[in-house]
Design an enzyme around this catalytic site. Structure first.
Site, PDB file in Angstrom:
ATOM      1  N   GLU A 124      17.331 -70.263 -13.819  1.00 46.73           N
ATOM      2  CA  GLU A 124      17.275 -69.284 -13.122  1.00 46.73           C
ATOM      3  C   GLU A 124      15.795 -69.436 -12.405  1.00 46.73           C
ATOM      4  O   GLU A 124      14.959 -70.058 -12.861  1.00 46.73           O
ATOM      5  CB  GLU A 124      16.761 -67.848 -14.032  1.00 46.73           C
ATOM      6  CG  GLU A 124      16.624 -66.648 -13.108  1.00 46.73           C
ATOM      7  CD  GLU A 124      16.456 -65.640 -14.026  1.00 46.73           C
ATOM      8  OE1 GLU A 124      16.542 -65.516 -15.288  1.00 46.73           O
ATOM      9  OE2 GLU A 124      16.122 -64.460 -13.692  1.00 46.73           O
ATOM     10  N   GLY A 172       8.573 -68.191 -20.903  1.00 45.89           N
ATOM     11  CA  GLY A 172       8.592 -67.962 -22.477  1.00 45.89           C
ATOM     12  C   GLY A 172      10.143 -68.375 -22.950  1.00 45.89           C
ATOM     13  O   GLY A 172      10.178 -69.192 -23.882  1.00 45.89           O
ATOM     14  N   ALA A 173      10.960 -67.927 -22.167  1.00 50.50           N
ATOM     15  CA  ALA A 173      12.557 -68.006 -22.656  1.00 50.50           C
ATOM     16  C   ALA A 173      13.431 -67.817 -21.572  1.00 50.50           C
ATOM     17  O   ALA A 173      12.945 -67.284 -20.621  1.00 50.50           O
ATOM     18  CB  ALA A 173      12.885 -67.197 -24.042  1.00 50.50           C
ATOM     19  N   ASN A 203      20.308 -67.747 -20.779  1.00 57.37           N
ATOM     20  CA  ASN A 203      21.536 -68.523 -20.500  1.00 57.37           C
ATOM     21  C   ASN A 203      22.644 -67.969 -21.470  1.00 57.37           C
ATOM     22  O   ASN A 203      22.304 -67.710 -22.640  1.00 57.37           O
ATOM     23  CB  ASN A 203      21.563 -69.825 -20.909  1.00 57.37           C
ATOM     24  CG  ASN A 203      20.162 -70.461 -20.116  1.00 57.37           C
ATOM     25  OD1 ASN A 203      19.732 -70.350 -18.806  1.00 57.37           O
ATOM     26  ND2 ASN A 203      19.364 -71.035 -21.030  1.00 57.37           N
ATOM     27  N   HIS A 243      14.108 -59.845 -26.549  1.00 52.61           N
ATOM     28  CA  HIS A 243      14.365 -59.852 -25.103  1.00 52.61           C
ATOM     29  C   HIS A 243      15.520 -60.621 -24.708  1.00 52.61           C
ATOM     30  O   HIS A 243      16.287 -59.897 -23.855  1.00 52.61           O
ATOM     31  CB  HIS A 243      13.029 -60.166 -24.478  1.00 52.61           C
ATOM     32  CG  HIS A 243      13.031 -60.001 -23.052  1.00 52.61           C
ATOM     33  ND1 HIS A 243      12.687 -58.963 -22.144  1.00 52.61           N
ATOM     34  CD2 HIS A 243      13.415 -60.793 -21.992  1.00 52.61           C
ATOM     35  CE1 HIS A 243      12.719 -59.036 -21.086  1.00 52.61           C
ATOM     36  NE2 HIS A 243      13.142 -60.240 -20.521  1.00 52.61           N
ATOM     37  N   GLU A 244      15.416 -61.707 -24.889  1.00 51.18           N
ATOM     38  CA  GLU A 244      16.571 -62.747 -24.486  1.00 51.18           C
ATOM     39  C   GLU A 244      17.972 -62.079 -24.774  1.00 51.18           C
ATOM     40  O   GLU A 244      18.947 -62.229 -24.191  1.00 51.18           O
ATOM     41  CB  GLU A 244      16.398 -64.162 -24.741  1.00 51.18           C
ATOM     42  CG  GLU A 244      15.053 -64.603 -24.189  1.00 51.18           C
ATOM     43  CD  GLU A 244      14.599 -64.585 -22.967  1.00 51.18           C
ATOM     44  OE1 GLU A 244      15.609 -64.428 -22.128  1.00 51.18           O
ATOM     45  OE2 GLU A 244      13.369 -64.103 -22.747  1.00 51.18           O
ATOM     46  N   HIS A 286      19.246 -59.231 -22.947  1.00 48.06           N
ATOM     47  CA  HIS A 286      19.883 -59.931 -21.617  1.00 48.06           C
ATOM     48  C   HIS A 286      21.187 -59.876 -21.778  1.00 48.06           C
ATOM     49  O   HIS A 286      21.953 -59.875 -20.590  1.00 48.06           O
ATOM     50  CB  HIS A 286      18.933 -60.804 -21.210  1.00 48.06           C
ATOM     51  CG  HIS A 286      17.879 -60.456 -20.232  1.00 48.06           C
ATOM     52  ND1 HIS A 286      17.770 -59.877 -19.393  1.00 48.06           N
ATOM     53  CD2 HIS A 286      16.688 -61.487 -20.311  1.00 48.06           C
ATOM     54  CE1 HIS A 286      16.665 -59.923 -18.681  1.00 48.06           C
ATOM     55  NE2 HIS A 286      16.084 -60.880 -19.191  1.00 48.06           N
TER      56      HIS A 286
HETATM   57  N1  B3K Z   1      14.921 -64.552 -16.935  1.00 47.35           N
HETATM   58  C1  B3K Z   1      13.835 -65.476 -17.549  1.00 47.35           C
HETATM   59  C2  B3K Z   1      12.865 -65.690 -16.262  1.00 47.35           C
HETATM   60  C3  B3K Z   1      13.269 -66.942 -15.597  1.00 47.35           C
HETATM   61  C4  B3K Z   1      12.104 -67.198 -14.806  1.00 47.35           C
HETATM   62  C5  B3K Z   1      12.401 -68.046 -13.512  1.00 47.35           C
HETATM   63  N2  B3K Z   1      11.399 -68.698 -12.892  1.00 47.35           N
HETATM   64  C6  B3K Z   1      13.208 -65.142 -18.805  1.00 47.35           C
HETATM   65  C7  B3K Z   1      13.429 -63.596 -19.190  1.00 47.35           C
HETATM   66  O1  B3K Z   1      12.758 -62.792 -18.451  1.00 47.35           O
HETATM   67  O2  B3K Z   1      13.934 -63.147 -20.078  1.00 47.35           O
HETATM   68 ZN    ZN Z   2      13.995 -61.091 -18.945  1.00 48.77          ZN
END
Ligand code: B3K
Ligand code: ZN
Length: 881
Positions: free
Chosen positions: A125, A265-266, A269, A301-302, A305
Site C-alpha cells: 500500500e 506503524g503497521a 495485509n 487498528h490493523e 481493517h
Molecule cells: N494502511 C496502512 C498505511 C499504508 C501507508 C502507505 N504509505 C496502515 C494503516 O493505516 O493501518
Molecule cells: Zn489504517
C-alpha cells in the site's frame, strides 16, 4: 515532463478498469540481489468499458518475458507501464504470464519487496505491488491469489504469504518451498510475503460460533519474550470486533510479523499483518506505558481493517478515509472499551483530541490542507495524513453521535450487507449509515453532512450568550465560519453536533442536550432560570471545530471544578492556561507571573481527593507549544517556548510541596501492569518528578535530582526509568549526562530503547542553542543510521518536527540542517523525506527573520534536481502558501 515526473491525479477523472484480473499465481525465487518473479494471471476485458489496450503498472523491474495464452506477444514499455495492444478480443478470460526480476537488497524505499536484517518483507500500500510485478495496481481490481515461495532453507526457514499454507517441501541445492492460497479476493495492495529466520508465539482461539483460529506473532529469535502483549491485544481485538460489531475473524490463520525497517506503524495485509517492531515488542524493562497502549491500539487498528478496509475496500485512493477514518474510529472505541471506566475513557478521548488539535488543525490551516476525501494528489503517500485518519475518524464519530450507538451498529451491518467484497466510496458508507437510520438527523441532513468529506479547513463555532435576568431567559447564539484553504476560497456551513450543558453557580446541571447546528447562525433559548448559568459547550469534543466563547476566569474555574463532562473539565484548564500563555507571549517586556487563582486551581486538581491520576496528569500538563502557536497570527517559536517553560517553572516552584506529595502518593507497588490506573499513577508521579527537578534548579537543592537519579538506576520498569531520566534531561541537571551514558550502556542492544535515547536528546529544551550541535554530533554516533526510518525519526524528526523552541533558530541553522536532511533522505527513502519536509509547513506564519530564512530553506530543497514526487509535492505546495 521528465520521465518519472508524474502528473497530478484528480478524483473527478476516475475511470473503472479496462480489464479485470480474476486470478493471480505468483512464483518467487527469493534472492536478495536478484529475485525472480513469475506472475501468471487470468484476465478478461471489462464489458462496461470501451475496448482499449491493457496498461500494467511497473516500477524498477527488469522485464524478461511476456506470454499471452502461452505464446510470445508484442508489447511496449511506455512511461513505466507495460502496454499490450494485441490481446484477444471479446470477453473471454485469457492467460497472461509475465516474468520479471527485482533487487530487494537495493530497495531502500521500503516499498515493494525489500530486505531487512537478512529477511524479506513487502509493503504494497498504496502503490508498492508494481515494484514486485507488472499489474493493475489499483484497489478496485480484486483477484484470488496463489503464491509459491522458494528460497534457501537455512537463511530463510520461514516462508509466509496471505491465506492458508497448502503445501511445503524440500527442493534441490538446500532450497525449500511453501505454497499459500488466500481464500479471499483482494486488491494487490493487501498482498504480502515474508521470508526469513523468524520465531513465533502461537495461540489457538475459538470464536463465538465455535470456529477455531490460529493466531501467530512472528519476530526475530531473541524477541519472543516481548510478544505477549501484542498477542493479548490481538486476542482482545478479535473478541471486541465480534462483540461490538458482530464481525468475526474470517481466516483460519491470522499472522503478525514484526520488522525493524518500516516506513510507518503497521500494515493490514490480509491475514499477514506486517508491523513496525515499535508496535509489537514490549517488555516491562524496555517499553513504557505509552508503548503498551500504542501496541494495543495499532494491533486493534490493523485487525479491524480486516473488515473495514479488506472485506470492503476503497474504489480509488481518494476514498482512503473510507477505511482509515472508520478504522481509527474503531480503534479509538476499542481502546476506550478496554479502558473500561468512564474517567479512563475520557482520558483516552482527551489524548485523541490532543493529537487532532496539535497535528490535524495545523495541517488544515496550512499549505497541505485537504478535505478528508482529497480531490487531487501528485503522490498518494503524501495523503496518509492526520486529516484522512484523525479528522476522518471524527467525521465517523459525528455520524455515530447523530444516529446513536445502536443506530451506528445497524448502519455498519447494512454497509456490509450491501458492499461485502466490493471496492466502494465514502458516499457509499455515509449512505448505508443514513439508510439504516431513517428519520435520524443524519438521514435528514445527509447531503449537507457530506460537506465534511469535501471541505477542507477547521470550522470555527462562535458562541455568545445573553442573560435576561428579569425574564430568567438565557440565550445562546451559535455561529459557524470556516477559513479559506488552498483551492477552496468559499465554504458552506456544515452539520455540527454541539453537545452542551448548563451549570448553576453551585455546579448543578440545569440543562443538557445535543444541538445540531446547520446554519451560519442559530439561537437557542432556555427559560425559567434563577441566575445566569455557565455554558459547557461541545462536550466530549462532539465535533472537530474550534469553539470560540468569551469565557471569564470565574466561569472556567466553575467548569474545572464541577462540569459533569470530564472532557470539558480538562478543556477549562487548557483555556485558563492558554489565555495566560497568550497574554505573556504578547507582552515580551512583562515578567511571566502566574496569578494565585490559577495556581490554586491547579493545586486543587492535583490534590483532588477523587479524580484519577491520569486525568490530573492531563490537566496539569500545559498546552503544547504547537497548540499555543496555532492561536497566533505571527509565531515566534523560541518566545512561545520561553513562556511555556517559565509557566512550568512557576508551577514547579509554587506547588513544590504538592508535587512532593503527588510523587510519594502515586508510587505503584507490586508486579508491573500497564492498566489505566497504574499507568495513570506512574504518569502523574513522573510529571511530579519533572517539576521537582525543575524546582531544584531554582534552589540548587540537590535532593530531588538525586532522587531522580536513584529512581533512574533502581526502576523496575521502563516507564519509571525513562520518566526519571527525562526529568533530569528536561531540568538540565548535571546528572543528566551520566544518566544518559548509563542508559545507553544498559540498552545498547535494544534498538527501540536506543530510539528513545536519541529522541530524548533531540527533543530536549533548548538552552542557549545547545540542541542542534548535540543533534549534529548524534548523527555521527555509531548507533545512528539514517536508512532505518525509526532511527531517522527518533533523531531528525524529534528535533525538526517536535522541538520548535530549538529548531526555529534565529541564525537559521535549524533550517539548514532540515534542508540537508530532506535532500539526503530523499535519495534513500522519499516517503520518509516527504514527512520530514512537512516540518516547515507553517513557515508563512513565522515572525521575521525566521520566515524569510525558512522560505529560503524550502526553496533550496525545491531547486534540487531529481527530487522525488513525494518531496516535490510538499515543497511546491509550501512555496505557494
Ligand atoms: N494502511 C496502512 C498505511 C499504508 C501507508 C502507505 N504509505 C496502515 C494503516 O493505516 O493501518
Ligand atoms: Zn489504517
Amino acid at each position: 515532463m521528465r520521465e518519472g515526473q508524474a502528473a497530478v491525479i484528480h478524483r473527478a477523472d476516475y475511470q473503472p478498469p479496462a480489464f479485470w484480473i480474476d486470478t493471480v499465481e505468483l512464483c518467487f525465487d527469493l534472492d536478495p540481489a536478484k529475485t525472480r518473479v513469475l506472475n501468471r494471471m487470468r484476465l478478461r476485458r471489462n464489458p462496461d468499458v470501451p475496448v482499449q489496450p491493457l496498461r500494467l503498472d511497473g516500477e524498477e523491474l527488469n522485464l524478461a518475458r511476456v506470454l499471452v495464452g502461452g505464446q510470445g506477444t508484442s508489447f511496449k514499455l511506455e512511461g513505466g507501464q507495460l502496454v499490450l495492444e494485441n490481446l484477444p478480443e471479446g470477453h473471454e478470460p485469457f492467460e497472461l504470464e509475465i516474468f520479471t526480476t527485482c533487487a530487494p537488497a537495493k530497495n531502500t524505499k521500503l516499498m515493494g519487496l525489500y530486505v531487512s536484517n537478512d529477511s524479506f518483507f513487502t509493503q504494497c500500500e498504496a502503490e508498492g505491488f508494481r515494484r514486485i510485478t507488472y499489474f493493475l495496481d489499483r484497489p478496485d481490481v480484486m483477484a484470488s491469489y496463489t503464491v509459491l515461495l522458494r528460497a534457501d532453507r537455512r537463511r530463510y526457514p520461514v516462508l509466509l504469504s496471505n491465506g492458508n499454507l497448502v503445501d511445503q517441501g524440500e527442493l534441490e541445492d538446500g532450497r525449500h518451498y511453501a505454497k499459500w492460497v488466500d481464500p479471499h479476493r483482494k486488491p494487490c495492495y493487501l498482498f504480502a510475503l515474508v521470508a526469513g529466520q523468524l520465531v513465533c508465539r502461537e495461540q489457538r482461539i475459538a470464536s463465538r460460533s465455535g470456529q477455531e483460529h490460529l493466531l501467530q506473532v512472528y519476530v526475530r529469535p531473541g524477541d519472543l519474550d516481548k510478544t505477549e502483549h501484542a498477542m493479548n491485544s490481538l486476542i482482545d481485538s478479535v473478541a471486541w470486533d465480534e462483540a461490538r460489531f458482530g464481525l468475526p475473524l474470517d481466516l483460519e490463520r491470522f499472522m503478525i510479523v514484526a520488522t525493524s525497517d518500516f516506513n510507518m506503524g503497521a500494515m493490514e495485509n490480509k491475514g499477514l499483518n506486517i508491523f513496525n517492531t515499535k508496535y509489537v515488542l514490549a517488555s516491562q524493562s524496555t517499553a513504557t506505558d505509552t508503548d503498551y497502549a500504542n501496541i494495543e491500539s495499532v494491533v486493534g487498528h490493523e485487525y479491524f481493517h480486516n473488515w473495514t478496509g479488506n472485506r470492503v475496500t476503497c474504489r480509488d485512493w481518494f476514498q482512503l478515509s473510507l477505511k482509515e477514518g472508520l478504522t481509527v474510529f474503531r480503534d479509538q472505541e476499542f481502546s476506550q472499551d478496554l479502558a473500561g471506566e468512564a474517567s479512563a475513557r475520557a482520558v483516552k478521548r482527551i489524548e485523541d483530541v490532543r493529537v487532532l488539535r496539535t497535528a490535524q488543525f495545523p495541517e488544515d490551516a496550512g499549505p497541505m490542507a485537504h478535505p478528508v476525501r482529497p480531490d487531487q494528489y501528485l503522490e498518494i503517500n503524501n495523503f496518509y495524513t492526520v486529516t484522512v485518519y484523525e479528522k476522518g475518524a471524527e467525521v465517523v464519530r459525528m455520524m455515530y453521535t447523530l444516529v446513536g450507538r445502536d443506530g451506528f451498529r445497524r448502519g455498519m451491518q447494512l454497509y456490509f450487507q450491501r458492499h461485502d467484497g466490493q471496492a466502494v466510496t465514502c458516499d457509499d458508507f455515509a449512505q448505508a449509515i443514513a439508510d439504516a437510520n431513517p428519520g435520524s438527523k443524519l438521514a435528514e441532513l445527509l447531503p449537507q453532512f457530506k460537506r465534511w468529506y469535501s471541505q477542507a479547513g477547521t470550522p470555527r463555532v462562535q458562541a455568545s450568550a445573553r442573560w435576561d435576568a428579569a425574564a430568567g431567559t438565557y440565550t445562546l447564539t451559535l455561529g459557524q465560519t470556516c477559513p479559506p484553504t488552498p483551492g477552496q476560497p468559499v465554504k458552506e456551513p456544515v452539520v455540527i453536533p454541539v453537545a452542551y450543558g448548563l451549570l448553576d453557580d453551585q455546579g448543578r446541571e440545569l440543562a443538557s442536550g445535543l444541538h445540531v447546528l446547520t446554519q451560519a447562525s442559530e439561537t437557542l433559548s432556555f427559560q425559567g432560570l434563577q441566575a445566569e448559568p455557565v455554558p459547557s459547550l461541545l462536550r466530549g469534543f462532539s465535533a472537530p471545530v474550534v469553539l470560540e466563547f468569551d469565557y471569564g476566569d470565574a466561569q472556567l474555574l466553575a467548569l474545572l471544578a464541577h462540569d459533569t463532562d470530564p472532557f470539558n473539565r480538562w478543556e477549562a484548564a487548557q483555556r485558563l492556561a492558554l489565555a495566560r500563555a497568550l497574554r505573556f507571549v504578547a507582552q515580551p517586556h512583562e515578567p511571566v507571573a502566574l496569578d494565585a487563582p490559577f495556581v490554586d486551581a491547579m493545586r486543587g486538581i492535583l490534590r483532588h481527593p477523587t479524580l484519577d491520576a491520569a486525568f490530573k496528569e492531563l490537566v496539569l500538563t500545559l498546552p503544547s507549544e504547537t497548540y499555543i502557536a496555532e492561536q497566533l497570527e505571527v509565531v515566534d517559536p523560541p518566545r512561545i517556548h520561553a513562556v511555556r517553560e517559565a509557566m512550568r517553572q512557576q508551577l514547579a516552584q509554587a506547588l513544590q510541596a504538592d508535587w512532593e506529595w503527588a510523587w510519594e502518593a502515586h508510587q505503584v507497588g507490586g508486579a508491573y501492569r500497564p492498566d489505566p490506573v497504574s499507568s495513570g499513577r506512574r504518569a502523574l508521579a513522573g510529571l511530579a518528578l519533572t517539576h521537582l527537578c525543575l524546582a531544584a534548579r531554582a534552589s540548587a537543592d540537590p535532593v530531588w535530582p538525586g532522587k531522580a537519579y536513584q529512581r533512574f538506576k533502581d526502576a523496575s520498569n521502563m516507564t519509571d526509568r525513562f520518566n526519571a531520566l527525562s526529568a533530569l534531561v528536561v531540568s538540565g541537571h548535571e546528572l543528566a549526562r551520566p544518566a544518559l551514558q548509563r542508559f545507553h550502556a544498559m540498552f545498547k542492544d535494544e534498538a527501540l530503547v536506543l530510539d528513545k535515547w536519541f529522541a530524548l536528546q533531540a527533543g530536549a529544551p533548548d538552552r542557549g542553542g545547545n540542541v542542534l550541535p548535540a543533534v549534529r554530533q548524534l548523527m555521527q554516533h555509531p548507533d545512528f543510521n539514517i536508512r532505518n526510518p525509526n532511527r531517522a525519526r527518533s533523531l531528525i524528526f524529534s528535533y525538526c518536527s517536535a522541538n520548535p523552541g530549538a529548531f526555529h533558530r534565529p541564525d537559521a541553522a535549524g533550517y539548514v540542517f532540515w534542508s540537508e536532511r530532506v535532500m539526503e533522505l530523499d535519495a534513500i527513502n522519499p516517503q520518509v523525506a516527504a514527512r520530514l519536509a512537512r516540518a516547515l509547513d507553517r513557515w508563512n506564519k513565522l515572525a521575521e527573520p525566521l520566515r524569510g530564512a525558512a522560505r529560503e530553506a524550502i526553496a533550496r530543497v525545491a531547486a534540487k534536481p531529481d527530487l522525488s514526487n513525494d518531496v516535490r509535492e510538499i515543497v511546491t505546495r509550501a512555496l505557494a502558501d
